[in-house]
Design an enzyme around this catalytic site. Sequence first.
Site, PDB file in Angstrom:
ATOM      1  CD  GLU A 114      -2.460  -1.264   2.747  1.00 23.10           C
ATOM      2  OE1 GLU A 114      -2.414  -0.254   3.528  1.00 23.10           O
ATOM      3  OE2 GLU A 114      -2.976  -2.370   3.146  1.00 23.10           O
ATOM      4  CE  LYS A 116       4.704   5.209   7.030  1.00 29.45           C
ATOM      5  NZ  LYS A 116       4.731   6.738   7.479  1.00 29.45           N
ATOM      6  CG  ASP A 118       3.837  12.273   5.301  1.00 25.67           C
ATOM      7  OD1 ASP A 118       3.739  11.798   6.328  1.00 25.67           O
ATOM      8  OD2 ASP A 118       4.742  12.871   5.066  1.00 25.67           O
ATOM      9  CE1 TYR A 225      -4.141   2.023   8.835  1.00 27.10           C
ATOM     10  CE2 TYR A 225      -3.832   4.151   7.431  1.00 27.10           C
ATOM     11  CZ  TYR A 225      -3.667   3.461   8.922  1.00 27.10           C
ATOM     12  OH  TYR A 225      -3.221   4.189   9.700  1.00 27.10           O
ATOM     13  CE  LYS A 313       9.679   6.946   7.143  1.00 26.33           C
ATOM     14  NZ  LYS A 313       9.070   7.622   8.354  1.00 26.33           N
ATOM     15  CB  CYS A 407      23.742  42.516 -13.272  1.00 26.84           C
ATOM     16  SG  CYS A 407      24.011  40.963 -13.948  1.00 26.84           S
ATOM     17  CB  CYS A 410      27.465  42.436 -16.591  1.00 24.42           C
ATOM     18  SG  CYS A 410      25.462  42.925 -16.727  1.00 24.42           S
ATOM     19  CB  CYS A 425      20.834  41.307 -15.714  1.00 20.51           C
ATOM     20  SG  CYS A 425      21.984  42.036 -16.810  1.00 20.51           S
ATOM     21  CB  CYS A 430      24.636  40.173 -18.951  1.00 19.84           C
ATOM     22  SG  CYS A 430      24.628  39.159 -17.433  1.00 19.84           S
TER      23      CYS A 430
HETATM   24  O1  D41 Z   1      -0.849   4.605   4.744  1.00 16.86           O
HETATM   25  C1  D41 Z   1      -0.530   4.517   5.781  1.00 16.86           C
HETATM   26  N1  D41 Z   1       0.160   5.783   6.520  1.00 16.86           N
HETATM   27  C2  D41 Z   1      -0.733   3.432   6.567  1.00 16.86           C
HETATM   28  C3  D41 Z   1      -0.506   3.210   8.056  1.00 16.86           C
HETATM   29  C4  D41 Z   1      -0.867   2.384   6.167  1.00 16.86           C
HETATM   30  N2  D41 Z   1      -1.253   2.118   4.842  1.00 16.86           N
HETATM   31  N3  D41 Z   1      -1.113   1.312   6.693  1.00 16.86           N
HETATM   32  C5  D41 Z   1      -0.993   1.044   7.881  1.00 16.86           C
HETATM   33  N4  D41 Z   1      -1.193  -0.073   8.704  1.00 16.86           N
HETATM   34  C6  D41 Z   1      -0.938  -0.139   9.903  1.00 16.86           C
HETATM   35  C7  D41 Z   1      -1.183  -1.404  10.884  1.00 16.86           C
HETATM   36  C8  D41 Z   1      -0.494  -2.618  10.057  1.00 16.86           C
HETATM   37  C9  D41 Z   1      -0.489  -1.363  12.054  1.00 16.86           C
HETATM   38  C10 D41 Z   1      -2.563  -1.827  10.802  1.00 16.86           C
HETATM   39  C11 D41 Z   1      -0.702   2.243   8.752  1.00 16.86           C
HETATM   40  C12 D41 Z   1      -0.534   2.269  10.104  1.00 16.86           C
HETATM   41  N5  D41 Z   1      -0.591   1.070  10.790  1.00 16.86           N
HETATM   42  C13 D41 Z   1      -0.063   3.285  11.069  1.00 16.86           C
HETATM   43  N6  D41 Z   1      -0.213   4.632  10.793  1.00 16.86           N
HETATM   44  C14 D41 Z   1       0.203   5.229  11.820  1.00 16.86           C
HETATM   45  C15 D41 Z   1       0.506   4.617  12.755  1.00 16.86           C
HETATM   46  C16 D41 Z   1       0.196   3.234  12.352  1.00 16.86           C
END
Ligand code: D41
Length: 665
Positions: A114, A116, A118, A225, A313, A407, A410, A425, A430
């Site tokens: 998936e 992640k 932010d 999720y 990450k 400038c 020049c 400029c 130049c």
């Molecule tokens: O997209 C996310 N930030 C994300 C966070 C994700 N796609 N899956 C997540 N799955 C979990 C578990 C596996 C523990 C159910 C999570 C997070 N946790 C999570 N986000 C913040 C703390 C944990």
Amino acid sequence: MSAEPHRRLQELRDLLHFHNHRYYVLDDPQISDAEYDRLLRELIVLESQHPELVTPDSPSQRVGGAPLEAFAPAAHTVPMLSLDNALSEEEFLAFDERTRRNLGAADDIDYMCEPKLDGLAVELVYERGVLVQGSTRGDGYVGEDVTLNIKTIKSIPLKLLHLHPQLLQVRGEVILGHREFEQLNRQRENQGEPLFANPRNAAAGSLRQLDPAVTATRPLNMFCYGVGGNQGLAFKSQAELLSLLGQMGLRVNPYIRTVRGARAVLAYHQEMAGRRESLPYDIDGIVVKVNEVALQEQLGAKTKSPRWAIAFKFPARQEVTQILDITVQVGRTGALTPVAVMAPVSVGGVLVSRATLHNQDEIDRKDIRIGDWVVIQRAGDVIPEVVTVVASRRSGVEKPFVLPEQCPVCGSHTVRPEGEAARRCINLACPAQIKERIYHFAGKRAMDIDGLGEKLVDQLVEKGLVKDVADLYFLTLEQLAALERMADKSAQNILEAIEASRRRSLDRLLFALGIRFVGEHVARVLIDAFHSLEELGNASRDALMQVHEIGPQVAESVSDFFTNEENRRIIARLRQGGVEMQPAQQRSSDQLQGLSFVFTGALTAFTREEAERLVVSLGGRATSSVSAKTSYVVAGEAAGSKLDKARQLGVHILTEEEFKEMVGL
Ligand code: D41
């Protein structure tokens, strides 16, 4: 070394407590997330080597921050665990190895991948399909009750579709998209409110508004999720769960994918890293989860994180560093760009020591000063930029910065046209701009000097043979033939191409000079109206604006260009070099010399353009608006306000017949 870990641990705990408070409680972090993660990791590693030194108040003993006072606490009946991080391929591969070892599995494992997101982790509680509570994650055990705010988010159903399990605690991430974030910040800027540093902070700030009416104006979004407490929803895999969540009307990210084995995860990671820039919201990595619930249960969890999932990450793109100096760069088009020189810092694996500050407005808006600590970010391959100043780290000795009027390359006086962000400029010679100016000058639609390509221009400029466009017309065969990879024959061809360019029309020459806002069409209009570069160069801004189609922007740019002494000198040298400067369109007579005409209303014998061309061909000028200096207004059928104005100003008015008579038609 024995006394050292004790001291370092204390130091790390103090640091982490401090930054935790700044981040979660004050919403005003002083260090980057990456830096925070490093400190936390160091603490965890050190504690694992010295378990006897772990204290109950150590930041390692909880993840997340203390809830703010303002909201009622909301306990999570099933703790919201956090995720372990993998910061490199090696770390992810180690996770895969460990997982397979723990499962006694020789084969590749099925993983759900998936993005992640932010944002901000939240929990939604549905009872028999009805949303009864929404809360933030907090420390994983107790968060804040933000039910009223959650209910303003359009993508969160107040009632689930189809399935209505007895109880379902849905977990997901609340985010704010890039476009929405920028719009929110623009609005805050207009209202003089402090700006959010990034979409995540903006999402957090929006969700933790005490007034739900404010939250309702923020276009938040949520992707789901996972689940916590659950009575009545059966599923065998993460894939099945996500599919069910989708069917119930909850939003699930479209980029989720089940894959088999670690190799396929690496490929997905790479794919999403490539997609990162074009997504409309921030992601900072991927989350990889063992797909089968049975295997998840077999793996279990540690105190704070499951063993069956990991956050893999992307390299961090934001870091904190200090501005040591601000210098000014002159771009190829003459724009002066302030550049921050910073203490070098690694951002996402690349050492960064410079960041663009864009322009003076940007510096003023962010109040960036020399000596400031700043959050910088690198997005894709673009030049790093300063996101925000860490105001709390100011000592008072920081120095404000103002872009110079001269400038830096020049020394020529620069201009900042009204309504434009950049100071420029405009000196033709130049050195910072010379290559770009010569490419343009020699271009097909400009002076069309065949064979004068980029490589040759580079050599000519680097060898010092050409310092401005006029120098091209003083080049000799010997000079050209002495260049690298230049046969005598090619040198001869270049000279011939330069010779041919001496007879280009005046409007092309004007276009070739590369005056800002003077494209091919405007060049033609200007030459039609003024006939020669001298006349054009002597025309006042007002006179320029009298010409049909010429607005204040062009007028200012042209006038600035010809005010520059160096530019006038180069035009004189172009003439000395044999560049013809006769008007392209030979006048048939000077019959209307010194007279200016404005045409208004519908003419019968010609279009307005034809009439204007006729005036120009007879040495007169055609302009679009009436002033006291207008010699004649020619009024056709249904002439309107221009005719009124002519009457007011006492300008001579001609009928179309009278005009035809005047020009002998
Ligand atoms: O997209 C996310 N930030 C994300 C966070 C994700 N796609 N899956 C997540 N799955 C979990 C578990 C596996 C523990 C159910 C999570 C997070 N946790 C999570 N986000 C913040 C703390 C944990």
